[in-house]
Design a protein around this motif. Structure first.
Motif, PDB file in Angstrom:
ATOM      1  N   MET A   1       1.085  -1.428   0.152  1.00 32.34           N
ATOM      2  CA  MET A   1       0.131  -0.033   0.031  1.00 32.34           C
ATOM      3  C   MET A   1       0.950   1.813  -0.186  1.00 32.34           C
ATOM      4  N   PRO A   2       0.527   1.934  -1.075  1.00 35.70           N
ATOM      5  CA  PRO A   2       1.264   3.290  -0.936  1.00 35.70           C
ATOM      6  C   PRO A   2       0.967   4.643   0.088  1.00 35.70           C
ATOM      7  N   VAL A   3       2.071   5.224   0.433  1.00 37.14           N
ATOM      8  CA  VAL A   3       1.663   6.316   1.697  1.00 37.14           C
ATOM      9  C   VAL A   3       1.294   7.074   1.110  1.00 37.14           C
ATOM     10  N   SER A   4       0.436   8.552   1.364  1.00 37.60           N
ATOM     11  CA  SER A   4      -0.999   9.643   1.316  1.00 37.60           C
ATOM     12  C   SER A   4       0.204  10.440   0.455  1.00 37.60           C
ATOM     13  N   PRO A   5      -0.376  10.536  -0.771  1.00 37.45           N
ATOM     14  CA  PRO A   5       0.873  11.772  -1.707  1.00 37.45           C
ATOM     15  C   PRO A   5       0.932  13.024  -0.304  1.00 37.45           C
ATOM     16  N   GLY A   6       0.056  13.443   0.624  1.00 37.99           N
ATOM     17  CA  GLY A   6      -0.131  14.668   1.590  1.00 37.99           C
ATOM     18  C   GLY A   6       1.754  14.157   2.395  1.00 37.99           C
ATOM     19  N   SER A   7       1.932  12.763   2.673  1.00 34.98           N
ATOM     20  CA  SER A   7       2.782  12.157   3.314  1.00 34.98           C
ATOM     21  C   SER A   7       4.160  12.675   2.455  1.00 34.98           C
ATOM     22  N   CYS A   8       3.946  12.747   1.059  1.00 40.43           N
ATOM     23  CA  CYS A   8       4.920  12.733   0.027  1.00 40.43           C
ATOM     24  C   CYS A   8       5.347  14.360   0.034  1.00 40.43           C
ATOM     25  N   LYS A   9       3.763  15.011   0.476  1.00 33.63           N
ATOM     26  CA  LYS A   9       4.338  16.774  -0.040  1.00 33.63           C
ATOM     27  C   LYS A   9       4.701  16.896   1.024  1.00 33.63           C
ATOM     28  N   THR A  10       4.321  16.506   2.715  1.00 33.40           N
ATOM     29  CA  THR A  10       5.031  17.472   3.692  1.00 33.40           C
ATOM     30  C   THR A  10       6.315  17.442   3.437  1.00 33.40           C
ATOM     31  N   GLY A  11       7.525  15.613   2.963  1.00 33.88           N
ATOM     32  CA  GLY A  11       7.978  15.670   3.391  1.00 33.88           C
ATOM     33  C   GLY A  11       8.872  16.529   1.756  1.00 33.88           C
ATOM     34  N   GLU A  12       8.728  16.899   0.852  1.00 36.85           N
ATOM     35  CA  GLU A  12       9.043  17.942  -0.166  1.00 36.85           C
ATOM     36  C   GLU A  12       9.085  19.312   0.221  1.00 36.85           C
ATOM     37  N   ARG A  13       7.894  19.449   1.270  1.00 34.71           N
ATOM     38  CA  ARG A  13       8.128  20.929   1.726  1.00 34.71           C
ATOM     39  C   ARG A  13       9.312  20.926   2.790  1.00 34.71           C
ATOM     40  N   LEU A  14       9.174  20.169   3.948  1.00 34.20           N
ATOM     41  CA  LEU A  14      10.166  19.338   4.126  1.00 34.20           C
ATOM     42  C   LEU A  14      12.009  20.192   3.678  1.00 34.20           C
ATOM     43  N   ARG A  15      11.905  18.810   2.508  1.00 34.13           N
ATOM     44  CA  ARG A  15      13.536  19.228   1.598  1.00 34.13           C
ATOM     45  C   ARG A  15      13.111  20.198   0.960  1.00 34.13           C
ATOM     46  N   ARG A  16      12.548  21.229   0.579  1.00 35.54           N
ATOM     47  CA  ARG A  16      12.386  23.044   0.246  1.00 35.54           C
ATOM     48  C   ARG A  16      12.551  23.685   1.142  1.00 35.54           C
ATOM     49  N   VAL A  17      12.150  24.053   2.137  1.00 33.28           N
ATOM     50  CA  VAL A  17      13.281  24.920   3.170  1.00 33.28           C
ATOM     51  C   VAL A  17      14.896  24.447   4.067  1.00 33.28           C
ATOM     52  N   VAL A  18      14.919  23.042   3.388  1.00 32.83           N
ATOM     53  CA  VAL A  18      16.429  22.810   4.000  1.00 32.83           C
ATOM     54  C   VAL A  18      17.424  23.067   3.002  1.00 32.83           C
ATOM     55  N   GLU A  19      16.956  22.874   1.799  1.00 33.38           N
ATOM     56  CA  GLU A  19      17.884  23.739   0.951  1.00 33.38           C
ATOM     57  C   GLU A  19      17.664  24.734   0.299  1.00 33.38           C
ATOM     58  N   LEU A  83      -2.388   5.789  -7.855  1.00 34.67           N
ATOM     59  CA  LEU A  83      -3.302   4.662  -6.320  1.00 34.67           C
ATOM     60  C   LEU A  83      -4.371   5.098  -5.851  1.00 34.67           C
ATOM     61  N   TRP A  84      -4.525   6.933  -6.212  1.00 37.59           N
ATOM     62  CA  TRP A  84      -5.211   8.039  -5.640  1.00 37.59           C
ATOM     63  C   TRP A  84      -5.878   8.265  -6.486  1.00 37.59           C
ATOM     64  N   GLY A  85      -6.124   7.868  -6.870  1.00 33.73           N
ATOM     65  CA  GLY A  85      -7.046   8.327  -8.564  1.00 33.73           C
ATOM     66  C   GLY A  85      -6.928   9.797  -8.765  1.00 33.73           C
ATOM     67  N   GLY A  86      -5.319  10.522  -8.604  1.00 25.81           N
ATOM     68  CA  GLY A  86      -4.937  11.969  -8.692  1.00 25.81           C
ATOM     69  C   GLY A  86      -3.886  12.261  -9.777  1.00 25.81           C
ATOM     70  N   GLY A  87      -3.548  11.250 -10.985  1.00 27.41           N
ATOM     71  CA  GLY A  87      -2.839  11.247 -12.004  1.00 27.41           C
ATOM     72  C   GLY A  87      -1.148  11.694 -10.974  1.00 27.41           C
ATOM     73  N   PRO A  88      -0.346  11.913 -11.983  1.00 26.37           N
ATOM     74  CA  PRO A  88       1.051  12.319 -11.347  1.00 26.37           C
ATOM     75  C   PRO A  88       1.263  13.608 -10.111  1.00 26.37           C
ATOM     76  N   LEU A  89       1.265  12.904  -9.268  1.00 27.41           N
ATOM     77  CA  LEU A  89       1.674  13.718  -8.255  1.00 27.41           C
ATOM     78  C   LEU A  89       2.581  15.321  -8.302  1.00 27.41           C
ATOM     79  N   ASP A  90       1.662  15.968  -7.996  1.00 32.11           N
ATOM     80  CA  ASP A  90       2.181  17.868  -8.169  1.00 32.11           C
ATOM     81  C   ASP A  90       2.957  18.070  -6.531  1.00 32.11           C
ATOM     82  N   LEU A  91       4.096  18.125  -6.300  1.00 34.30           N
ATOM     83  CA  LEU A  91       4.142  18.232  -4.979  1.00 34.30           C
ATOM     84  C   LEU A  91       4.685  19.666  -5.189  1.00 34.30           C
ATOM     85  N   SER A  92       3.960  20.615  -6.188  1.00 32.48           N
ATOM     86  CA  SER A  92       5.004  22.298  -6.287  1.00 32.48           C
ATOM     87  C   SER A  92       3.860  23.032  -5.082  1.00 32.48           C
ATOM     88  N   GLU A  93       3.475  22.465  -4.710  1.00 35.40           N
ATOM     89  CA  GLU A  93       2.597  23.112  -3.340  1.00 35.40           C
ATOM     90  C   GLU A  93       3.919  23.136  -2.134  1.00 35.40           C
TER      91      GLU A  93
END
Length: 93
Positions: A1-19, A83-93
């Motif tokens: 089972m995949p992780v929710s898109p929200g979890s990946c978005k949170t990880g991406e936001r963290l990555r961008r802040v650290v960067e 898998l969550w019904g949304g097409g490619p995941l947009d991590l830009s937020e």
């Protein structure tokens, strides 16, 4: 089972802040202060019903190693938005 898109978005936001962080560094003995770039790789895993903490940690750790192997400064997990019904995941937020 995949992780929710929200979890990946949170990880991406963290990555961008650290960067955006730069840390002072003594310029290799020159006496001048330089700055080094700071980045982070993130492995994302969500708890599965009945899973113990060691298994959850191992899955997140495996995702982290995959992030490092794929080039570092990235987020890795089972973040397939299809898998969550949304097409490619947009991590830009």
């Amino acid at each position: 089972m995949p992780v929710s898109p929200g979890s990946c978005k949170t990880g991406e936001r963290l990555r961008r802040v650290v960067e955006t962080i730069s840390a002072p560094s003594r310029g290799g003995g020159t006496g001048q202060e330089d700055f080094i770039r700071v980045t982070v790789s993130v492995g994302v895993a969500e708890y599965r019903a009945g899973e113990n903490a060691d298994d959850l940690y191992l899955r997140a750790d495996n995702c982290l190693y995959r992030a490092k192997a794929e080039g570092r400064n990235r987020v890795e997990g089972d973040c397939d938005a299809d898998l969550w019904g949304g097409g490619p995941l947009d991590l830009s937020e």
